[in-house]
Design an enzyme around this catalytic site. Structure first.
Site, PDB file in Angstrom:
ATOM      1  N   HIS A  73       0.796  -1.124  -0.091  1.00 50.74           N
ATOM      2  CA  HIS A  73      -0.046   0.094  -0.185  1.00 50.74           C
ATOM      3  C   HIS A  73       0.877   1.364   0.766  1.00 50.74           C
ATOM      4  CE1 HIS A  73       0.116  -0.219   4.730  1.00 50.74           C
ATOM      5  NE2 HIS A  73       0.444   1.259   4.280  1.00 50.74           N
ATOM      6  N   ASP A 116       0.394  -7.746   1.512  1.00 53.57           N
ATOM      7  CA  ASP A 116       0.117  -6.088   1.464  1.00 53.57           C
ATOM      8  C   ASP A 116       1.672  -6.503   1.736  1.00 53.57           C
ATOM      9  OD1 ASP A 116       0.746  -3.413   1.905  1.00 53.57           O
ATOM     10  OD2 ASP A 116      -0.366  -3.406   3.909  1.00 53.57           O
ATOM     11  N   GLY A 211       3.102   6.033   9.294  1.00 54.18           N
ATOM     12  CA  GLY A 211       4.293   6.581   9.153  1.00 54.18           C
ATOM     13  C   GLY A 211       4.840   5.301   9.300  1.00 54.18           C
ATOM     14  N   SER A 213       4.335   1.673   8.108  1.00 49.76           N
ATOM     15  CA  SER A 213       3.689   1.489   7.518  1.00 49.76           C
ATOM     16  C   SER A 213       4.657   0.772   6.593  1.00 49.76           C
ATOM     17  CB  SER A 213       2.428   2.118   6.319  1.00 49.76           C
ATOM     18  OG  SER A 213       1.348   1.616   6.216  1.00 49.76           O
ATOM     19  N   GLY A 214       5.211   0.109   5.780  1.00 47.76           N
ATOM     20  CA  GLY A 214       5.983  -0.866   5.654  1.00 47.76           C
ATOM     21  C   GLY A 214       7.744  -1.282   6.137  1.00 47.76           C
TER      22      GLY A 214
END
Length: 258
Positions: A73, A116, A211, A213-214
């Site tokens: 995402h 994801d 912030g 994410s990932g």
């Protein structure tokens, strides 16, 4: 609820013409380290920041000198060539290494929440050092109750609009998938499947957020999860949800040979 920065998402959506998918409208984006402490890059040398126009947007993890793993995402529908990968620093105001992006690969099974995961291939390989290292990928998912660590530059509470420049860390515990599924049963679109693992603490107050994410979820120095989504940040009864690295391990190997 997907854990990235809204300002950049909307800017990129305007550039790419992408409309926010329904799940993003229902599950509000978030992603920060809540209830944690500052940490060093020497303790987390695989951690990177994905920046666009000089602003931090998502985290990621080095898995080889020229390959970063992050959340789908963070990439899907965006012009990933706008990204720079910043490595080798815990302080985004300091002189980290800035790398440009050659290619981004999103998992073909990504459906807005499941699978994801995405890969970023750099134009030039990183020089490995005490502050820049690849993280080993887990082949098996952690067990319920295991202590795991999440790091990132995400916001520190839900009232913040700007992420800190300093890397933060917090320890949480793996939540049984059946329990996590039950926790999210009342959330429209909050479906927990085998491509996900959940982590938090019963009393709440410790989590990833906007912030983050990932970014990496690690156990004993191995990457076991990727910050993905959740309801709020640190909410009691709603653990953070992470991409299950073990479930996408073969896909990563097929794409990269790693």
């Amino acid at each position: 609820m997907l854990r990235y920065t809204l300002v950049l998402l909307f800017s990129a959506a305007l550039v790419s013409g992408k409309v926010l998918p329904p799940k993003l409208q229902r599950l509000h984006p978030n992603g920060r380290i809540v209830g944690g402490t500052e940490t060093t890059i020497e303790d987390n040398p695989w951690q990177v920041s994905l920046e666009a126009f000089g602003l931090h947007n998502c985290g990621g993890s080095i898995i080889s000198p020229d390959t970063i793993v992050t959340a789908a995402h963070c990439i899907d529908g965006l012009i990933s060539l706008f990204y720079e990968v910043v490595s080798g620093t815990a302080d985004l105001l300091s002189n980290g290494t800035h790398s440009t992006v050659k290619q981004a690969i999103v998992h073909e099974g990504y459906d807005g929440l499941g699978n994801d995961v995405a890969l970023i291939i750099l134009n030039e390989p990183l020089t490995l050092s005490d502050t820049t290292q690849a993280v080993p990928l887990a082949d098996a998912e952690p067990a319920a109750g295991d202590t795991v660590t999440v790091t990132g530059w995400g916001i520190l509470n839900e009232d913040d609009l700007i992420s800190p420049n300093q890397l933060y860390t917090v320890d949480v515990a793996i939540v049984d998938r059946e329990e996590c599924t039950a926790d999210y049963a009342d959330v429209e679109g909050g479906d927990v499947d085998d491509t996900m693992i959940c982590a938090g603490v019963p009393e709440g107050g410790k989590d990833s957020c906007s912030g983050d994410s990932g970014g990496p979820l690690t156990k004993d120095g191995q990457l076991v999860g990727i910050v993905s989504w959740g309801l709020g940040c640190g909410e009691v009864g709603y653990p953070g949800v992470y991409t299950n690295v073990a479930s996408v391990r073969e896909w990563i190997r097929d794409q990269t040979g790693i």
